[in-house]
Design a protein around this motif. Structure first.
Motif, PDB file in Angstrom:
ATOM      1  N   VAL A 113      33.073  59.867  43.114  1.00  0.00           N
ATOM      2  CA  VAL A 113      34.231  58.962  43.133  1.00  0.00           C
ATOM      3  C   VAL A 113      34.401  58.375  41.736  1.00  0.00           C
ATOM      4  O   VAL A 113      33.601  58.626  40.831  1.00  0.00           O
ATOM      5  CB  VAL A 113      34.040  57.836  44.178  1.00  0.00           C
ATOM      6  CG1 VAL A 113      33.973  58.423  45.588  1.00  0.00           C
ATOM      7  CG2 VAL A 113      32.784  57.027  43.877  1.00  0.00           C
ATOM      8  N   ALA A 114      35.476  57.596  41.568  1.00  0.00           N
ATOM      9  CA  ALA A 114      35.684  56.923  40.283  1.00  0.00           C
ATOM     10  C   ALA A 114      34.421  56.146  39.909  1.00  0.00           C
ATOM     11  O   ALA A 114      33.743  55.578  40.774  1.00  0.00           O
ATOM     12  CB  ALA A 114      36.877  55.981  40.376  1.00  0.00           C
ATOM     13  N   LYS A 115      34.128  56.146  38.614  1.00  0.00           N
ATOM     14  CA  LYS A 115      32.810  55.665  38.182  1.00  0.00           C
ATOM     15  C   LYS A 115      32.518  54.232  38.621  1.00  0.00           C
ATOM     16  O   LYS A 115      31.376  53.887  38.931  1.00  0.00           O
ATOM     17  CB  LYS A 115      32.659  55.807  36.669  1.00  0.00           C
ATOM     18  CG  LYS A 115      33.607  54.960  35.825  1.00  0.00           C
ATOM     19  CD  LYS A 115      33.335  55.216  34.344  1.00  0.00           C
ATOM     20  CE  LYS A 115      34.196  54.321  33.452  1.00  0.00           C
ATOM     21  NZ  LYS A 115      33.923  54.554  32.022  1.00  0.00           N
ATOM     22  N   HIS A 116      33.552  53.386  38.681  1.00  0.00           N
ATOM     23  CA  HIS A 116      33.293  52.004  39.071  1.00  0.00           C
ATOM     24  C   HIS A 116      33.158  51.837  40.577  1.00  0.00           C
ATOM     25  O   HIS A 116      32.751  50.773  41.055  1.00  0.00           O
ATOM     26  CB  HIS A 116      34.412  51.100  38.549  1.00  0.00           C
ATOM     27  CG  HIS A 116      35.759  51.363  39.156  1.00  0.00           C
ATOM     28  ND1 HIS A 116      36.540  52.438  38.795  1.00  0.00           N
ATOM     29  CD2 HIS A 116      36.449  50.698  40.120  1.00  0.00           C
ATOM     30  CE1 HIS A 116      37.658  52.419  39.502  1.00  0.00           C
ATOM     31  NE2 HIS A 116      37.626  51.377  40.313  1.00  0.00           N
ATOM     32  N   LYS A 117      33.492  52.885  41.343  1.00  0.00           N
ATOM     33  CA  LYS A 117      33.403  52.805  42.803  1.00  0.00           C
ATOM     34  C   LYS A 117      32.097  53.371  43.359  1.00  0.00           C
ATOM     35  O   LYS A 117      31.795  53.169  44.538  1.00  0.00           O
ATOM     36  CB  LYS A 117      34.574  53.551  43.437  1.00  0.00           C
ATOM     37  CG  LYS A 117      35.927  52.902  43.184  1.00  0.00           C
ATOM     38  CD  LYS A 117      37.042  53.675  43.894  1.00  0.00           C
ATOM     39  CE  LYS A 117      38.395  52.992  43.674  1.00  0.00           C
ATOM     40  NZ  LYS A 117      39.486  53.715  44.352  1.00  0.00           N
ATOM     41  N   GLY A 118      31.328  54.049  42.532  1.00  0.00           N
ATOM     42  CA  GLY A 118      30.125  54.701  43.039  1.00  0.00           C
ATOM     43  C   GLY A 118      28.844  54.020  42.616  1.00  0.00           C
ATOM     44  O   GLY A 118      27.822  54.678  42.431  1.00  0.00           O
ATOM     45  N   LEU A 119      28.868  52.691  42.481  1.00  0.00           N
ATOM     46  CA  LEU A 119      27.712  51.942  42.002  1.00  0.00           C
ATOM     47  C   LEU A 119      27.214  50.984  43.076  1.00  0.00           C
ATOM     48  O   LEU A 119      28.003  50.415  43.837  1.00  0.00           O
ATOM     49  CB  LEU A 119      28.082  51.152  40.744  1.00  0.00           C
ATOM     50  CG  LEU A 119      28.524  51.986  39.532  1.00  0.00           C
ATOM     51  CD1 LEU A 119      29.124  51.097  38.461  1.00  0.00           C
ATOM     52  CD2 LEU A 119      27.339  52.778  38.978  1.00  0.00           C
TER      53      LEU A 119
END
Length: 735
Positions: free
Chosen positions: A527-533
């Motif tokens: 997913v978008a990098k800020h959503k997969g954390l």
């Protein structure tokens, strides 16, 4: 603390803004050239009461304060009002103060806009021929002549129009060649006139702040419209970042005017120097702001079809009637360090207030008493601005007295201080020589545990933190991501009822001293990098954790930490899976727009100490004019840094729209900290090369410390982009 106008002042500003928007359009400004005077505008300003703002009520004026006049001048600067407004405001007040019946008729004509009067800045007995602001249209000039204050009648034939840089109505006049009357003599009269000149400095400064702000606004609007290489030019950091820098400079200049007026109202010791610094700063900042704004327009900015050149020329012309602005910095140096007295005007009511309040003062006293009772000389020997100054015993004692987690909300167990009291506390700790970055990070971790942690974390880990028994570090940055924390690649993968963590974190400061690290890990690469954390708490003593030191030339240790198959239960997860960004945002409530002012202040004091100790040509270095100038410039940078941070705190406390005020505070103060650290190291060389105990070691240390100020907590480039986007409305410059 208050950065807001009163309701009456808001109404007044809106009234003047509407009038000037309609009657000082840039088309009207062009039409007023070459004389630079718009008679219809002038009479309209008089009808609005503008020209009588500073005239006492007992002689028919509005009797308002200097701050009210500064509000008017900022609007006049924004709209390039055609006429000698600052000179007229001062002259009208002087006529009321010194003229009496002899000048009542002239005063009435001045405030009704049917006559113009101006003032001369220099003693006519010494300099009879002078350049006069508004001299082309002024039928009278107030001046000093020896021990007298005189009113000189200037016939129309002596007011020769002369082409000049910005088509302002200035003129060179032989003041000794025309009829004059004496208005007053003696010390009091000379003081009153000198107060008028000081008032002019602040009024013209406010006008310059208005010019600079509007020029940046025009440039930003153009950068949002103009495309080059199929992109809006505002997306190029080479365009947006200089504008962001200059917005900080222009806002800082306005606040320096406000500070000077506040200091005058309070009778502060350095009020005279504050006037000089505000005038110097705004002359410099406006010049640079309009030049960069014009540059943004490229070749079009050079043409007379675009209005930006008008701002460029006017910003330069307004202050130069007084002379070289650099002399204002010299003047500030003398006022700060050579005992030069200044004539301080009565400014009237001033609603703007930078006082941190009684709670802040009480807390300062509490901290000082705590250190006196609990801190030994041996403890003080270990103090350091970095994590290496951490003292476990002192940490526990601070926790016992609820002095450890000053910004942490009360529902978590912290002190719950306001932003103002927290600022006072940080300053008090700095004066004690104690910095505790561990507490700042650890209170952030405790807040996140309280908001998002499992019952296990709340029962087992949080009490240890609140008792001051352990500290925590941050695992955000990685070797390849720098300030882009959302690019984290350190992986957390499901492992039975828990998680396995693998990867590397860089700049894990304090990890060698901490018990836990707050980790931001990649849990979803699709997913978008800020959503997969996802956020976790990881014990630093867990199997698979390696802490490797990284030493900096700042006498500061940081760390690189390695996580190889580190297993933790799911109960050590904070917040939702893939919801790390939301979890991390909980810590933002602890942010109130900090900065580096406390370090700048300590550095300035160390430099002042050295300049009193170092001999230069047979006298203390601080007696040298060049040294005074450089210390005065550092003082201005310190004050502006502090004021920009105060604005961020006030906006947060009062729930005002926050147009990147926090990033402005951090970026501006860190850059000034670095530039002044370089300069003060030079000023006190070669002694400053030494690490001898005392002020010498401090100057040496501050130079090294400042190098990281523009990097840690987000680089200046990141913050410039945030300022450009949020405060100037420029397109996003980051991916």
């Amino acid at each position: 603390m208050n950065f807001g106008l009163t309701d009456d002042q808001e109404m007044m500003r809106d009234m003047f803004a509407r009038f000037l928007d309609e009657n000082s359009t840039l088309a009207r400004v062009r039409a007023a050239a070459p004389s630079g005077f718009d008679d219809a505008l002038w009479r309209g300003l008089a009808e609005q009461g503008a020209l009588s703002i500073r005239v006492p009520e007992e002689v028919g004026g509005l009797g308002l304060g200097l701050f009210d006049a500064a509000i008017l001048m900022e609007e006049a600067g924004r709209t390039l009002a055609s006429g000698p407004l600052a000179e007229t405001l001062v002259t009208a007040r002087l006529l009321a103060q010194l003229g009496g019946e002899a000048t009542a008729e002239l005063l009435d004509r001045v405030v009704t806009g049917t006559a113009v009067a101006s003032l001369a800045f220099h003693d006519v007995a010494i300099a009879p021929v002078q350049w006069i602001g508004g001299g082309q249209c002024a039928e009278a000039v107030i001046a000093r002549m020896g021990q007298e204050i005189v009113l000189i009648s200037v016939p129309e034939t002596a007011r020769a129009a002369e082409d000049n840089l910005a088509s302002t109505p200035m003129a060179e006049i032989d003041l000794a060649a025309h009829p004059r009357i004496t208005l007053a003599t003696g010390t009091d009269a000379l003081e009153t006139f000198a107060q008028g000149v000081e008032e002019w400095k602040l009024l013209i400064s406010a006008g310059l702040a208005g010019i600079g702000r509007e020029a940046l606004k025009l440039a930003s609007a153009y950068a949002c419209e103009r495309k080059q290489f199929d992109q809006y030019i505002g997306q190029f950091q080479a365009i947006s970042h200089p504008l962001a820098d200059l917005l900080c400079d222009v806002d800082g200049g306005k606040f320096l005017v406000w500070k000077a007026i506040r200091d005058l109202a309070d009778g502060a010791e350095n009020a005279g120097a504050a006037i000089s610094l505000a005038a110097w700063w705004n002359a410099d900042a406006a010049t640079r702001a309009v030049a960069q704004a014009l540059h943004t327009f490229g070749g079009y900015g050079l043409t007379t079809e675009y209005d930006i050149f008008l701002f460029n020329l006017r910003a330069k012309a307004w202050p130069l009637v007084l002379g070289d602005p650099q002399r204002l910095l010299e003047e500030a140096g003398r006022r700060l360090y050579a005992g030069e007295a200044a004539a301080l005007p009565d400014v009237g009511a001033m609603p703007i207030d930078f006082d941190l309040g009684e709670d802040a003062r009480a807390l300062t006293d509490e901290i000082n008493a705590f250190f006196e009772a609990n801190v030994t000389p041996e403890m003080r020997e270990t103090f350091h601005y970095s994590w290496e100054g951490y003292n476990p015993e002192l940490n526990r004692k601070l926790a016992e007295q609820n002095l450890l987690y000053l910004g942490l909300p009360k529902d978590v167990g912290g002190r719950g201080l306001s932003a103002y009291a927290k600022t006072a506390a940080m300053d008090a700790l700095e004066l004690q020589g104690y910095n505790n970055p561990a507490a700042g990070v650890t209170q952030m971790v405790s807040l996140i545990i309280h908001r998002f942690g499992s019952e296990e974390l709340k029962q087992d880990v949080l009490p240890q933190i609140m008792r001051g028994e352990v500290i925590c570090s941050l695992g955000y940055s990685e070797p390849g991501s720098g300030s882009d924390v959302f690019a984290a690649q350190c992986r957390a993968t499901p492992d039975g009822n828990g998680w396995r963590i693998d990867g590397t974190k860089m700049f894990t400061s304090g990890a060698n001293l901490s018990s836990y690290v707050l980790m931001l890990c990649r849990t979803n690469p699709d997913v978008a990098k800020h959503k997969g954390l996802t956020m976790f708490i990881v014990p630093l003593k867990a199997e698979g954790v390696t802490v490797q030191p990284v030493y900096t030339f700042q006498d500061e240790r940081t760390n690189i930490t390695f996580y190889d198959g580190v297993r933790i239960p799911d109960s050590w997860r904070l917040g939702d899976v893939d919801g790390g960004v939301r979890t991390m945002s909980a810590s933002l409530e602890l942010e109130h727009g900090g900065g580096f002012a406390k370090y700048q202040r300590a550095m300035l004091h160390a430099a002042e100490t050295l300049c009193r100790e170092i001999s230069h040509q047979g006298q203390p270095l601080i007696a040298d004019g060049s040294a005074q100038i450089r210390l005065a410039r550092t003082t201005a940078n310190l004050w502006a840094s502090e004021l920009i941070a105060f604005r961020a705190q006030w906006a947060s406390m009062e729930k005002k729209p926050n147009l990147a005020y926090g990033p402005m505070a951090k970026m501006f103060s860190s850059e000034k900290f670095l530039s002044d650290a370089r300069d003060l190291l030079d000023l006190t060389a070669p002694l400053s090369l030494s690490k001898r105990k005392g002020a010498v070691a401090e100057i040496n240390m501050f130079y090294r410390h400042a190098q990281g100020a523009t990097i840690y907590g987000g680089t200046s480039e990141v913050h410039r982009s945030m300022i450009a986007e949020r405060a100037l409305g420029l397109p996003r410059t980051r991916g």
